[in-house]
Design a protein around this motif. Structure first.
Motif, PDB file in Angstrom:
ATOM      1  N   LYS A  28       3.544  -4.010 -13.348  1.00 31.74           N
ATOM      2  CA  LYS A  28       3.825  -3.233 -12.131  1.00 31.74           C
ATOM      3  C   LYS A  28       4.828  -2.119 -12.423  1.00 31.74           C
ATOM      4  N   ALA A  29       5.874  -2.444 -13.178  1.00 33.12           N
ATOM      5  CA  ALA A  29       6.901  -1.441 -13.500  1.00 33.12           C
ATOM      6  C   ALA A  29       6.308  -0.303 -14.318  1.00 33.12           C
ATOM      7  N   ILE A  30       5.497  -0.639 -15.307  1.00 31.75           N
ATOM      8  CA  ILE A  30       4.927   0.382 -16.189  1.00 31.75           C
ATOM      9  C   ILE A  30       3.916   1.246 -15.458  1.00 31.75           C
ATOM     10  N   ILE A  31       3.051   0.626 -14.658  1.00 28.76           N
ATOM     11  CA  ILE A  31       2.028   1.401 -13.946  1.00 28.76           C
ATOM     12  C   ILE A  31       2.683   2.268 -12.862  1.00 28.76           C
ATOM     13  N   ALA A  32       3.783   1.782 -12.271  1.00 27.60           N
ATOM     14  CA  ALA A  32       4.522   2.589 -11.295  1.00 27.60           C
ATOM     15  C   ALA A  32       5.108   3.828 -11.967  1.00 27.60           C
ATOM     16  N   HIS A  33       5.674   3.637 -13.133  1.00 25.81           N
ATOM     17  CA  HIS A  33       6.214   4.762 -13.915  1.00 25.81           C
ATOM     18  C   HIS A  33       5.118   5.802 -14.150  1.00 25.81           C
ATOM     19  N   LEU A  34       3.969   5.338 -14.606  1.00 26.33           N
ATOM     20  CA  LEU A  34       2.877   6.239 -14.964  1.00 26.33           C
ATOM     21  C   LEU A  34       2.386   7.030 -13.753  1.00 26.33           C
TER      22      LEU A  34
ATOM     23  N   ARG B 204      13.389  10.844 -14.605  1.00 26.25           N
ATOM     24  CA  ARG B 204      14.529   9.954 -14.392  1.00 26.25           C
ATOM     25  C   ARG B 204      14.289   9.044 -13.194  1.00 26.25           C
ATOM     26  N   THR B 205      13.688   9.594 -12.138  1.00 28.64           N
ATOM     27  CA  THR B 205      13.381   8.781 -10.966  1.00 28.64           C
ATOM     28  C   THR B 205      12.343   7.715 -11.299  1.00 28.64           C
ATOM     29  N   ALA B 206      11.341   8.079 -12.097  1.00 22.72           N
ATOM     30  CA  ALA B 206      10.309   7.112 -12.500  1.00 22.72           C
ATOM     31  C   ALA B 206      10.924   5.944 -13.257  1.00 22.72           C
ATOM     32  N   ARG B 207      11.888   6.237 -14.115  1.00 21.67           N
ATOM     33  CA  ARG B 207      12.507   5.161 -14.898  1.00 21.67           C
ATOM     34  C   ARG B 207      13.447   4.326 -14.050  1.00 21.67           C
ATOM     35  N   LEU B 208      14.008   4.912 -12.995  1.00 27.44           N
ATOM     36  CA  LEU B 208      14.783   4.119 -12.032  1.00 27.44           C
ATOM     37  C   LEU B 208      13.867   3.171 -11.254  1.00 27.44           C
ATOM     38  N   ILE B 209      12.672   3.638 -10.944  1.00 29.94           N
ATOM     39  CA  ILE B 209      11.697   2.787 -10.250  1.00 29.94           C
ATOM     40  C   ILE B 209      11.351   1.587 -11.125  1.00 29.94           C
ATOM     41  N   GLU B 210      11.137   1.833 -12.419  1.00 32.11           N
ATOM     42  CA  GLU B 210      10.889   0.738 -13.362  1.00 32.11           C
ATOM     43  C   GLU B 210      12.020  -0.278 -13.317  1.00 32.11           C
ATOM     44  N   LEU B 211      13.243   0.225 -13.405  1.00 29.81           N
ATOM     45  CA  LEU B 211      14.418  -0.649 -13.388  1.00 29.81           C
ATOM     46  C   LEU B 211      14.467  -1.452 -12.093  1.00 29.81           C
ATOM     47  N   HIS B 212      14.228  -0.785 -10.965  1.00 30.40           N
ATOM     48  CA  HIS B 212      14.264  -1.451  -9.659  1.00 30.40           C
ATOM     49  C   HIS B 212      13.249  -2.591  -9.600  1.00 30.40           C
ATOM     50  N   ILE B 213      12.058  -2.336 -10.088  1.00 31.87           N
ATOM     51  CA  ILE B 213      11.003  -3.357 -10.044  1.00 31.87           C
ATOM     52  C   ILE B 213      11.372  -4.550 -10.919  1.00 31.87           C
ATOM     53  N   LEU B 214      11.870  -4.288 -12.118  1.00 33.87           N
ATOM     54  CA  LEU B 214      12.225  -5.381 -13.029  1.00 33.87           C
ATOM     55  C   LEU B 214      13.387  -6.206 -12.490  1.00 33.87           C
TER      56      LEU B 214
ATOM     57  N   GLY C   4       1.725  -3.533  -3.017  1.00 33.03           N
ATOM     58  CA  GLY C   4       0.608  -4.473  -2.908  1.00 33.03           C
ATOM     59  C   GLY C   4       0.198  -5.088  -4.231  1.00 33.03           C
ATOM     60  N   PHE C   5       0.938  -4.775  -5.277  1.00 36.96           N
ATOM     61  CA  PHE C   5       0.616  -5.267  -6.621  1.00 36.96           C
ATOM     62  C   PHE C   5       1.176  -6.683  -6.757  1.00 36.96           C
ATOM     63  N   SER C   6       0.461  -7.653  -6.264  1.00 31.81           N
ATOM     64  CA  SER C   6       0.962  -9.026  -6.223  1.00 31.81           C
ATOM     65  C   SER C   6       0.455  -9.830  -7.409  1.00 31.81           C
ATOM     66  N   ALA C   7       1.193 -10.892  -7.731  1.00 27.71           N
ATOM     67  CA  ALA C   7       0.880 -11.717  -8.899  1.00 27.71           C
ATOM     68  C   ALA C   7       0.352 -13.076  -8.481  1.00 27.71           C
ATOM     69  N   PRO C   8      -0.573 -13.632  -9.250  1.00 24.76           N
ATOM     70  CA  PRO C   8      -1.000 -15.016  -9.021  1.00 24.76           C
ATOM     71  C   PRO C   8       0.168 -15.970  -9.272  1.00 24.76           C
ATOM     72  N   ALA C   9       0.050 -17.180  -8.794  1.00 22.43           N
ATOM     73  CA  ALA C   9       1.112 -18.178  -8.971  1.00 22.43           C
ATOM     74  C   ALA C   9       1.429 -18.366 -10.455  1.00 22.43           C
ATOM     75  N   GLY C  10       2.721 -18.334 -10.772  1.00 20.89           N
ATOM     76  CA  GLY C  10       3.169 -18.539 -12.138  1.00 20.89           C
ATOM     77  C   GLY C  10       3.094 -17.324 -13.036  1.00 20.89           C
TER      78      GLY C  10
ATOM     79  N   ASN D 214      -6.352   7.287  -8.952  1.00 17.55           N
ATOM     80  CA  ASN D 214      -7.224   6.447  -8.132  1.00 17.55           C
ATOM     81  C   ASN D 214      -6.543   5.169  -7.647  1.00 17.55           C
ATOM     82  N   PHE D 215      -5.278   4.988  -8.019  1.00 18.77           N
ATOM     83  CA  PHE D 215      -4.467   3.856  -7.557  1.00 18.77           C
ATOM     84  C   PHE D 215      -5.193   2.521  -7.735  1.00 18.77           C
ATOM     85  N   SER D 216      -5.604   2.298  -8.955  1.00 19.11           N
ATOM     86  CA  SER D 216      -6.272   1.035  -9.279  1.00 19.11           C
ATOM     87  C   SER D 216      -5.969   0.673 -10.720  1.00 19.11           C
ATOM     88  N   LEU D 217      -6.043  -0.616 -11.015  1.00 19.81           N
ATOM     89  CA  LEU D 217      -5.869  -1.105 -12.377  1.00 19.81           C
ATOM     90  C   LEU D 217      -6.712  -2.366 -12.523  1.00 19.81           C
ATOM     91  N   ASP D 218      -7.740  -2.261 -13.322  1.00 15.91           N
ATOM     92  CA  ASP D 218      -8.634  -3.395 -13.556  1.00 15.91           C
ATOM     93  C   ASP D 218      -8.040  -4.245 -14.675  1.00 15.91           C
TER      94      ASP D 218
END
Length: 389
Positions: A192-198, A212-222, A177-183, A12-16
């Motif tokens: 974001k990295a973990i939810i992208a992996h999942l 392997r691609t999912a874990r590369l995505i994690e690395l890229h995000i971090l 679109g997974f943006s963070a509040p200031a600070g 459902n591409f959401s995370l509350d």
């Protein structure tokens, strides 16, 4: 209605984030803080290179071992150092490592040269193509191309192949679109990295190499978020060290009653544990360098043969984890063997006594050990404090 909406309602591409428990927010804060510590540590370039290499090997092996690579950590390090030739029957294991390291290096080069950029579908295809480059694959698998057939992994039936292109586009929009509040950028980057992996593993868009691609995505995000390179490999290492739990948490993550949060909690906790170990390694290396400098300072201006011999002995003992008997001193290192050639045991005794007087060595049950803790300024206070309780 698309097929996946009926068969895979968890996509459902959401995370509350309001459902994250307080302890998880606290743990995320600790992870962000420890990553800052790693980033801000001054290290000798050679030491930094060593630590980078250690975690590069761990990360490359971890992400391939989860998929069945049977090389040990020592073999992986030796192979990446060019010190291990694999027999023909195991060459593919080395190729898997080469592919992952090449993908790591490409991610680092792109970020360092062009700066952080949003993920794209083409980027994901390129990652998968690199992961599978030169490997023997099923006839239906084309590296870097979306699958055109159903796939079942264990008990999990992956998203319908006819929806993969649509789902991958939604995935890109969701993650970018997974943006963070200031600070809050470091904390949100971990989420974001973990939810992208999942989500990527759930979709499973390619014929092979999805994990392997999912874990590369994690690395890229971090790394895109400014995390130090050695920390970027810790999640993969955690998944590998707890492989059965990893698969169990992936399976349970589809549960609408907290499954995703449970997976995030599992991943963040492993990230934190990996950072604790990494900081201990870094502290140990800093301690070692500081001690070497301290020993040299104690012998400043002292260049007699006896002083040279004692300095070499003090440094050699500092590399030992356990106390050493007097009779083992001569064979401790090649340098000591040469320096004590033709010398009597009395010479060794005099040298050890002098080092003990200088506070560089201490005697324990007729054995000798380096007194490296001497330069840890606050350890005696903590030790005495514990004894007084």
């Amino acid at each position: 209605m698309r097929t996946y909406e009926r068969t895979h309602p968890w996509l459902n591409f959401s995370l509350d984030l309001r459902t994250l428990p307080p302890h998880l927010w606290a743990l995320l804060g600790e992870v962000a803080s420890k990553c800052d510590h790693v980033a801000g540590v001054p290290l000798d370039p050679e030491v930094a290179k060593y630590i980078h290499h250690v975690y590069l090997a761990k990360g490359a092996l971890a992400t391939t071992a989860i998929e069945g690579n049977t090389l040990t950590e020592d073999e992986a390090k030796a192979y990446l150092d060019g010190k291990l030739d694999l027999p023909p029957s195991r060459e593919y294991l080395g190729k898997e490592l080469d592919n992952i390291v090449a993908a790591f290096n490409k991610i680092v080069a792109e970020i360092s040269q062009k700066g952080p950029r949003p993920l794209s579908i083409q980027q994901l295809k390129d990652m998968n193509k690199q992961v599978l480059r030169g490997l023997k694959l099923e006839q239906s698998v084309v590296p870097g191309q979306l699958r055109r057939h159903p796939v079942v992994v264990g008990r999990y039936r992956c998203a319908p192949y006819e929806d993969c292109e649509f789902l991958l586009a939604k995935f890109i929009d969701f993650i970018n679109g997974f943006s963070a509040p200031a600070g809050m950028s470091p904390i949100y980057s971990v989420l974001k990295a973990i939810i992208a992996h999942l989500y990527f593993v759930w979709i499973h868009p390619f014929g092979d190499g999805n994990g392997r691609t999912a874990r590369l995505i994690e690395l890229h995000i971090l790394l895109s978020s400014g995390f130090p390179q050695p920390t970027g490999h810790l999640l993969s290492n955690h998944y590998n060290l707890t492989r059965q739990e990893y698969y169990r948490k992936l399976d349970q993550a589809r549960d609408p009653n907290g499954g995703v949060i449970a997976f995030i909690d599992y991943a963040v906790r492993g990230f934190w544990e990996g950072l604790v170990d990494q900081l201990e390694l870094i502290k140990g290396q800093q301690w070692r360098v500081a001690w070497i400098n301290y020993v040299h300072e104690q012998f400043k201006g002292k260049n007699s043969p006896a002083d040279t011999r004692r300095r070499v002995l003090a440094l050699a003992l500092s590399e030992q984890e356990k106390a050493i008997g007097k009779n083992a001193i001569r064979t401790l290192t090649p340098d000591l063997a040469q320096l004590y050639a033709g010398k009597t045991t009395k010479t060794i005794t005099r040298d050890l006594n002098r080092l003990s007087e200088m506070g560089l060595v201490k005697k324990e049950n007729n054995r000798f050990i380096s007194q490296r803790e001497k330069i840890l300024a606050f350890i005696p206070w903590r030790h005495n404090s514990r004894q007084s309780k």
